[in-house]
Design a protein around this motif. Structure first.
Motif, PDB file in Angstrom:
ATOM      1  N   VAL A 163      -8.492  -6.285   0.790  1.00  0.00           N
ATOM      2  CA  VAL A 163      -7.102  -5.636   0.858  1.00  0.00           C
ATOM      3  C   VAL A 163      -7.058  -4.148   0.201  1.00  0.00           C
ATOM      4  O   VAL A 163      -6.089  -3.574  -0.106  1.00  0.00           O
ATOM      5  N   SER A 164      -8.218  -3.659  -0.158  1.00  0.00           N
ATOM      6  CA  SER A 164      -8.125  -2.215  -0.826  1.00  0.00           C
ATOM      7  C   SER A 164      -7.394  -1.166   0.053  1.00  0.00           C
ATOM      8  O   SER A 164      -6.884  -0.458  -0.406  1.00  0.00           O
ATOM      9  N   SER A 165      -7.460  -1.242   1.578  1.00  0.00           N
ATOM     10  CA  SER A 165      -6.787  -0.327   2.316  1.00  0.00           C
ATOM     11  C   SER A 165      -5.275  -0.571   2.033  1.00  0.00           C
ATOM     12  O   SER A 165      -4.753   0.679   2.759  1.00  0.00           O
ATOM     13  N   HIS A 166      -4.715  -1.530   1.608  1.00  0.00           N
ATOM     14  CA  HIS A 166      -3.352  -1.631   1.739  1.00  0.00           C
ATOM     15  C   HIS A 166      -3.081  -2.030  -0.077  1.00  0.00           C
ATOM     16  O   HIS A 166      -1.881  -2.517  -0.161  1.00  0.00           O
ATOM     17  N   LEU A 167      -3.796  -1.495  -0.800  1.00  0.00           N
ATOM     18  CA  LEU A 167      -3.752  -1.860  -2.463  1.00  0.00           C
ATOM     19  C   LEU A 167      -2.304  -1.252  -2.707  1.00  0.00           C
ATOM     20  O   LEU A 167      -1.711  -2.361  -3.727  1.00  0.00           O
ATOM     21  N   VAL A 168      -2.065   0.011  -2.563  1.00  0.00           N
ATOM     22  CA  VAL A 168      -0.990   0.472  -3.301  1.00  0.00           C
ATOM     23  C   VAL A 168       0.404  -0.308  -2.675  1.00  0.00           C
ATOM     24  O   VAL A 168       1.303  -0.591  -3.787  1.00  0.00           O
ATOM     25  N   GLU A 169       0.570  -0.480  -1.398  1.00  0.00           N
ATOM     26  CA  GLU A 169       1.675  -1.107  -0.963  1.00  0.00           C
ATOM     27  C   GLU A 169       1.851  -2.620  -1.719  1.00  0.00           C
ATOM     28  O   GLU A 169       2.691  -3.160  -1.799  1.00  0.00           O
ATOM     29  N   ILE A 170       0.682  -3.449  -1.708  1.00  0.00           N
ATOM     30  CA  ILE A 170       0.619  -4.809  -2.163  1.00  0.00           C
ATOM     31  C   ILE A 170       0.951  -4.770  -3.647  1.00  0.00           C
ATOM     32  O   ILE A 170       1.876  -5.780  -4.153  1.00  0.00           O
ATOM     33  N   VAL A 171       0.424  -3.755  -4.376  1.00  0.00           N
ATOM     34  CA  VAL A 171       1.041  -3.866  -5.850  1.00  0.00           C
ATOM     35  C   VAL A 171       2.163  -3.536  -6.114  1.00  0.00           C
ATOM     36  O   VAL A 171       2.995  -4.229  -6.868  1.00  0.00           O
ATOM     37  N   HIS A 172       2.757  -2.717  -5.360  1.00  0.00           N
ATOM     38  CA  HIS A 172       4.332  -2.344  -5.508  1.00  0.00           C
ATOM     39  C   HIS A 172       5.310  -3.599  -5.178  1.00  0.00           C
ATOM     40  O   HIS A 172       6.130  -3.822  -5.771  1.00  0.00           O
ATOM     41  N   ARG A 173       4.863  -4.048  -3.888  1.00  0.00           N
ATOM     42  CA  ARG A 173       5.549  -5.412  -3.397  1.00  0.00           C
ATOM     43  C   ARG A 173       5.297  -6.235  -4.462  1.00  0.00           C
ATOM     44  O   ARG A 173       6.447  -6.979  -5.020  1.00  0.00           O
ATOM     45  N   CYS A 174       4.265  -6.484  -5.041  1.00  0.00           N
ATOM     46  CA  CYS A 174       3.923  -7.700  -6.007  1.00  0.00           C
ATOM     47  C   CYS A 174       4.748  -7.284  -7.333  1.00  0.00           C
ATOM     48  O   CYS A 174       5.344  -8.513  -7.931  1.00  0.00           O
ATOM     49  N   LEU A 175       4.997  -6.485  -7.735  1.00  0.00           N
ATOM     50  CA  LEU A 175       5.674  -5.916  -8.844  1.00  0.00           C
ATOM     51  C   LEU A 175       7.151  -6.267  -8.651  1.00  0.00           C
ATOM     52  O   LEU A 175       7.725  -6.948  -9.541  1.00  0.00           O
ATOM     53  N   ASP A 176       7.550  -5.871  -7.505  1.00  0.00           N
ATOM     54  CA  ASP A 176       8.967  -6.002  -7.291  1.00  0.00           C
ATOM     55  C   ASP A 176       9.384  -7.678  -7.352  1.00  0.00           C
ATOM     56  O   ASP A 176      10.250  -8.039  -7.687  1.00  0.00           O
ATOM     57  N   LEU A 177       8.519  -8.380  -6.526  1.00  0.00           N
ATOM     58  CA  LEU A 177       8.660  -9.745  -6.286  1.00  0.00           C
ATOM     59  C   LEU A 177       8.483 -10.675  -7.897  1.00  0.00           C
ATOM     60  O   LEU A 177       8.834 -11.658  -8.093  1.00  0.00           O
ATOM     61  N   SER A 178       7.670  -9.788  -8.640  1.00  0.00           N
ATOM     62  CA  SER A 178       7.539 -10.656 -10.058  1.00  0.00           C
ATOM     63  C   SER A 178       8.661 -10.709 -10.842  1.00  0.00           C
ATOM     64  O   SER A 178       8.778 -11.244 -11.931  1.00  0.00           O
TER      65      SER A 178
END
Length: 228
Positions: A163-178
């Motif tokens: 998932v490294s190619s989408h890492l920034v978006e994944i991290v941002h969304r997971c932070l919001d969802l957490s």
């Protein structure tokens, strides 16, 4: 719903009953569930009808998307007729249709993301470059966020670098969802963040300050979900 669940079990064992039921829109998905598990191709026209329902407005389209997500889920009746590789057959038929329309239809995106967690990993890996952008996109919708998190959790646990190619978006969304989502979704979000932190990638270091800052909110939560 209980009546249609029973009818799904009937058509699974006696597929000739399907055409006699004169199923309305709400019954098509249930018949698909029964026939699809057989893996013998009898579900093909019914699956086409179900996909067409995804274009319907309002609750009908959303209901169809939910039924797609249940096509290859665990079976609830005893001694089902289960064909070899039936999940692969369903996926082979539906993936091109759902992928084609998911960019313009929320119901098609919802359907494909709800279906993904029920598929064996060996089916998903070859299609991951196509599926991953859809899964990441689905994190933005409350209707699909949990299914998208379930899929990402499985991927990142097996090989987070995928998932490294989408890492920034994944991290941002997971932070919001957490911070603001149901308990199980918060747990999955935090689990994915832990897996992503193990990726040996320059972006991981760049994101560390934001993760540290945003994690303050989950840490302050009374239930301390971050400890789970």
């Amino acid at each position: 719903e209980q009546i249609w669940r029973l009818r799904a079990s009937f058509v699974n064992k006696c597929p000739a009953l399907a055409d006699r039921m004169n199923a309305p829109n709400e019954g098509v998905g249930w018949i698909c569930i029964g026939l699809a598990r057989r893996g013998d191709g009898l579900a093909t026209p019914w699956l086409d009808r179900l996909v067409c329902q995804l274009s319907l407005p309002g609750d009908e389209g959303r209901r169809a998307a939910s039924m797609v997500g249940r096509l290859v889920a665990d079976c609830w009746w005893r001694q089902p007729v289960t064909g070899l590789l039936y999940r692969q057959r369903v996926w082979a038929q539906l993936q091109p249709q759902l992928s084609k329309e998911q960019g313009t239809s929320q119901n098609h995106l919802t359907a494909i993301v709800l279906l993904i967690p029920h598929l064996p990993r060996q089916i998903l890996l070859p299609s991951l470059p196509i599926l991953l952008p859809m899964v990441v996109k689905a994190l933005s919708s409350p209707a699909t966020a949990h299914s998208a998190l379930t899929c990402l959790d499985d991927i990142t646990k097996s090989s987070a670098s995928m998932v490294s190619s989408h890492l920034v978006e994944i991290v941002h969304r997971c932070l919001d969802l957490s911070k603001d989502s149901p308990l199980q979704s918060r747990i999955l979000s935090l689990t994915i963040l832990v897996s992503c932190s193990k990726i040996d990638w320059p972006t991981t270091v760049q994101l560390s300050s934001k993760v540290t800052k945003d994690m303050a909110i989950p840490l302050r939560g009374r239930k301390r979900v971050v400890r789970v």
